[in-house]
Design a protein around this motif. Structure first.
Motif, PDB file in Angstrom:
ATOM      1  N   MET A  86       0.837  -1.186   0.000  1.00 22.98           N
ATOM      2  CA  MET A  86       0.000   0.000   0.000  1.00 22.98           C
ATOM      3  C   MET A  86       0.876   1.241   0.000  1.00 22.98           C
ATOM      4  O   MET A  86       1.826   1.341   0.775  1.00 22.98           O
ATOM      5  CB  MET A  86      -0.893   0.019   1.248  1.00 22.98           C
ATOM      6  N   LYS A  87       0.553   2.180  -0.855  1.00 19.39           N
ATOM      7  CA  LYS A  87       1.288   3.443  -0.912  1.00 19.39           C
ATOM      8  C   LYS A  87       0.633   4.435   0.040  1.00 19.39           C
ATOM      9  O   LYS A  87      -0.546   4.745  -0.085  1.00 19.39           O
ATOM     10  CB  LYS A  87       1.284   3.993  -2.341  1.00 19.39           C
ATOM     11  N   ALA A  88       1.414   4.913   1.007  1.00 20.77           N
ATOM     12  CA  ALA A  88       0.886   5.805   2.037  1.00 20.77           C
ATOM     13  C   ALA A  88       1.442   7.215   1.870  1.00 20.77           C
ATOM     14  O   ALA A  88       2.591   7.409   1.465  1.00 20.77           O
ATOM     15  CB  ALA A  88       1.242   5.278   3.426  1.00 20.77           C
ATOM     16  N   VAL A  89       0.605   8.199   2.202  1.00 21.40           N
ATOM     17  CA  VAL A  89       0.992   9.611   2.182  1.00 21.40           C
ATOM     18  C   VAL A  89       0.608  10.229   3.520  1.00 21.40           C
ATOM     19  O   VAL A  89      -0.482   9.969   4.035  1.00 21.40           O
ATOM     20  CB  VAL A  89       0.307  10.366   1.022  1.00 21.40           C
ATOM     21  N   ILE A  90       1.512  11.042   4.066  1.00 23.59           N
ATOM     22  CA  ILE A  90       1.255  11.763   5.318  1.00 23.59           C
ATOM     23  C   ILE A  90       1.142  13.250   5.008  1.00 23.59           C
ATOM     24  O   ILE A  90       2.013  13.821   4.355  1.00 23.59           O
ATOM     25  CB  ILE A  90       2.383  11.543   6.334  1.00 23.59           C
ATOM     26  N   ILE A  91       0.072  13.878   5.512  1.00 26.06           N
ATOM     27  CA  ILE A  91      -0.083  15.329   5.365  1.00 26.06           C
ATOM     28  C   ILE A  91      -0.385  15.893   6.746  1.00 26.06           C
ATOM     29  O   ILE A  91      -1.489  15.734   7.275  1.00 26.06           O
ATOM     30  CB  ILE A  91      -1.212  15.686   4.381  1.00 26.06           C
ATOM     31  N   PHE A 120      -8.134  10.329   9.159  1.00 22.06           N
ATOM     32  CA  PHE A 120      -7.870  11.672   9.669  1.00 22.06           C
ATOM     33  C   PHE A 120      -7.042  11.603  10.947  1.00 22.06           C
ATOM     34  O   PHE A 120      -7.215  10.692  11.767  1.00 22.06           O
ATOM     35  CB  PHE A 120      -9.186  12.402   9.945  1.00 22.06           C
ATOM     36  N   VAL A 121      -6.148  12.561  11.093  1.00 24.90           N
ATOM     37  CA  VAL A 121      -5.342  12.683  12.304  1.00 24.90           C
ATOM     38  C   VAL A 121      -5.629  14.063  12.876  1.00 24.90           C
ATOM     39  O   VAL A 121      -5.418  15.074  12.204  1.00 24.90           O
ATOM     40  CB  VAL A 121      -3.836  12.530  11.993  1.00 24.90           C
ATOM     41  N   THR A 122      -6.133  14.122  14.116  1.00 26.75           N
ATOM     42  CA  THR A 122      -6.613  15.402  14.625  1.00 26.75           C
ATOM     43  C   THR A 122      -6.460  15.522  16.124  1.00 26.75           C
ATOM     44  O   THR A 122      -6.440  14.514  16.844  1.00 26.75           O
ATOM     45  CB  THR A 122      -8.107  15.584  14.259  1.00 26.75           C
ATOM     46  N   ALA A 123      -6.311  16.744  16.594  1.00 24.54           N
ATOM     47  CA  ALA A 123      -6.471  17.028  18.006  1.00 24.54           C
ATOM     48  C   ALA A 123      -7.964  16.951  18.301  1.00 24.54           C
ATOM     49  O   ALA A 123      -8.787  16.965  17.386  1.00 24.54           O
ATOM     50  CB  ALA A 123      -5.906  18.407  18.335  1.00 24.54           C
ATOM     51  N   PRO A 146      -2.109  25.245   8.787  1.00 23.40           N
ATOM     52  CA  PRO A 146      -2.055  26.593   8.216  1.00 23.40           C
ATOM     53  C   PRO A 146      -2.300  26.555   6.704  1.00 23.40           C
ATOM     54  O   PRO A 146      -1.971  25.565   6.038  1.00 23.40           O
ATOM     55  CB  PRO A 146      -0.618  27.042   8.527  1.00 23.40           C
ATOM     56  N   ASN A 147      -2.880  27.574   6.180  1.00 24.97           N
ATOM     57  CA  ASN A 147      -3.110  27.689   4.733  1.00 24.97           C
ATOM     58  C   ASN A 147      -4.003  26.570   4.184  1.00 24.97           C
ATOM     59  O   ASN A 147      -3.802  26.095   3.062  1.00 24.97           O
ATOM     60  CB  ASN A 147      -1.783  27.699   3.967  1.00 24.97           C
ATOM     61  N   GLY A 148      -4.984  26.151   4.969  1.00 26.21           N
ATOM     62  CA  GLY A 148      -5.927  25.144   4.480  1.00 26.21           C
ATOM     63  C   GLY A 148      -5.746  23.811   5.157  1.00 26.21           C
ATOM     64  O   GLY A 148      -4.632  23.297   5.242  1.00 26.21           O
ATOM     65  N   GLY A 149      -6.841  23.242   5.659  1.00 19.00           N
ATOM     66  CA  GLY A 149      -6.771  21.971   6.353  1.00 19.00           C
ATOM     67  C   GLY A 149      -7.166  20.801   5.487  1.00 19.00           C
ATOM     68  O   GLY A 149      -7.290  20.906   4.258  1.00 19.00           O
ATOM     69  N   GLY A 150      -7.367  19.649   6.154  1.00 17.25           N
ATOM     70  CA  GLY A 150      -7.670  18.424   5.427  1.00 17.25           C
ATOM     71  C   GLY A 150      -8.951  18.479   4.633  1.00 17.25           C
ATOM     72  O   GLY A 150      -9.035  17.985   3.506  1.00 17.25           O
ATOM     73  N   PHE A 151      -9.987  19.100   5.201  1.00 15.47           N
ATOM     74  CA  PHE A 151     -11.251  19.202   4.479  1.00 15.47           C
ATOM     75  C   PHE A 151     -11.095  20.043   3.212  1.00 15.47           C
ATOM     76  O   PHE A 151     -11.702  19.761   2.179  1.00 15.47           O
ATOM     77  CB  PHE A 151     -12.325  19.810   5.375  1.00 15.47           C
ATOM     78  N   ASP A 152     -10.265  21.090   3.301  1.00 17.04           N
ATOM     79  CA  ASP A 152     -10.037  21.946   2.127  1.00 17.04           C
ATOM     80  C   ASP A 152      -9.359  21.171   0.998  1.00 17.04           C
ATOM     81  O   ASP A 152      -9.616  21.419  -0.183  1.00 17.04           O
ATOM     82  CB  ASP A 152      -9.168  23.148   2.512  1.00 17.04           C
ATOM     83  N   LEU A 153      -8.490  20.233   1.383  1.00 14.05           N
ATOM     84  CA  LEU A 153      -7.816  19.413   0.373  1.00 14.05           C
ATOM     85  C   LEU A 153      -8.804  18.482  -0.314  1.00 14.05           C
ATOM     86  O   LEU A 153      -8.801  18.353  -1.542  1.00 14.05           O
ATOM     87  CB  LEU A 153      -6.696  18.605   1.022  1.00 14.05           C
ATOM     88  N   ASP A 177       3.832  19.036   4.744  1.00 14.08           N
ATOM     89  CA  ASP A 177       3.440  19.818   5.917  1.00 14.08           C
ATOM     90  C   ASP A 177       2.316  20.795   5.601  1.00 14.08           C
ATOM     91  O   ASP A 177       1.956  21.624   6.435  1.00 14.08           O
ATOM     92  CB  ASP A 177       4.642  20.566   6.494  1.00 14.08           C
ATOM     93  N   SER A 178       1.751  20.687   4.408  1.00 15.64           N
ATOM     94  CA  SER A 178       0.618  21.552   4.055  1.00 15.64           C
ATOM     95  C   SER A 178      -0.253  20.882   3.005  1.00 15.64           C
ATOM     96  O   SER A 178       0.220  20.064   2.202  1.00 15.64           O
ATOM     97  CB  SER A 178       1.103  22.905   3.530  1.00 15.64           C
ATOM     98  N   ALA A 179      -1.528  21.255   3.012  1.00 10.93           N
ATOM     99  CA  ALA A 179      -2.466  20.710   2.034  1.00 10.93           C
ATOM    100  C   ALA A 179      -2.166  21.228   0.637  1.00 10.93           C
ATOM    101  O   ALA A 179      -2.397  20.532  -0.359  1.00 10.93           O
ATOM    102  CB  ALA A 179      -3.894  21.059   2.448  1.00 10.93           C
ATOM    103  N   ILE A 180      -1.652  22.436   0.540  1.00 19.20           N
ATOM    104  CA  ILE A 180      -1.344  23.034  -0.770  1.00 19.20           C
ATOM    105  C   ILE A 180      -0.280  22.228  -1.492  1.00 19.20           C
ATOM    106  O   ILE A 180      -0.412  21.897  -2.674  1.00 19.20           O
ATOM    107  CB  ILE A 180      -0.906  24.499  -0.601  1.00 19.20           C
ATOM    108  N   LYS A 181       0.803  21.896  -0.781  1.00 25.35           N
ATOM    109  CA  LYS A 181       1.875  21.103  -1.391  1.00 25.35           C
ATOM    110  C   LYS A 181       1.361  19.735  -1.812  1.00 25.35           C
ATOM    111  O   LYS A 181       1.721  19.222  -2.876  1.00 25.35           O
ATOM    112  CB  LYS A 181       3.035  20.955  -0.409  1.00 25.35           C
TER     113      LYS A 181
END
Length: 209
Positions: A10-15, A86-89, A66-73, A42-46
């Motif tokens: 499985m190919k995994a990505v961390i944001i 999802f990983v969240t406080a 910062p500059n947009g969260g997971g939902f924005d992505l 470290d950002s949704a934009i990248k």
């Protein structure tokens, strides 16, 4: 032979914008034979730029960045060829929306045992990945909607049924399943326990008798 084995991973990505959160996930993935970490951001934009030309099987996604969260992505995607964890406080509103949409989440600081459970669940249900688009769509709608307009994503065999919360009359336990009685008279049997839904519906005028 080695090449064939690698193709099955499985190919995994961390944001996630927090270095420690990324490190915990990175270390776990490195020790998991069936997973390969193909990218981390470290950002949704990248990440959104990377996904224009790449793909993944499983996405560990922070909600608040910062500059947009997971939902924005997620709203940028038309199709979802990956599963999302999802990983969240602790954010009660966001977590309730995630639960309503039948998606998975991990609380920070990430507990390794909970992480392993989430991966195992993904391995069991990866054949149902085609439902991910409906889950994410329900999540986005639930985030925007007022409480009385929210929909519940009900796991039903290999499919997913979306039921408006206001249309649920009652839920009834049947072993490891839950029967949903609806205002229109139809019943739906969900492949989850009543306890799962009792926790999910807390604060929504449902009570256990």
């Amino acid at each position: 032979q080695e090449r064939i084995i690698n193709l099955k991973k499985m190919k995994a990505v961390i944001i996630d914008d927090e270095p420690l959160a990324r490190e915990i996930l990175r270390d776990y993935i490195s020790e998991t034979p069936e997973m390969d970490l193909v990218a981390e951001f470290d950002s949704a934009i990248k990440a959104s730029v990377w996904f224009q030309h790449k793909s993944a099987d499983i996405l560990f996604l922070d909600i608040e960045m910062p500059n947009g969260g997971g939902f924005d992505l997620l709203v940028r995607f038309e199709e979802f060829p990956f599963n999302v964890i999802f990983v969240t406080a602790y954010d009660q509103y966001a977590i309730k929306a995630i639960k309503f949409s039948a998606l998975d989440y991990l609380l920070k600081p990430v507990d390794i045992d909970e992480l392993e459970k989430a991966i195992q669940k993904h391995n069991i249900e990866k054949s149902k990945q085609r439902n991910e688009k409906e889950k994410v769509k329900a999540l986005i709608e639930n985030i925007k909607a007022e409480s009385h307009k929210r929909q519940v994503a009900i796991p039903y065999g290999n499919s997913l049924i979306l039921i408006p919360l206001k249309n649920i009359v009652r839920c009834e336990s049947d072993g490891n399943y839950t029967i949903f009685y609806r205002t229109e008279g139809r019943k739906v049997v969900a492949s989850r326990t009543l306890g799962d839904f009792e926790d999910m519906f807390s604060g929504d005028n449902f009570f256990r008798v």
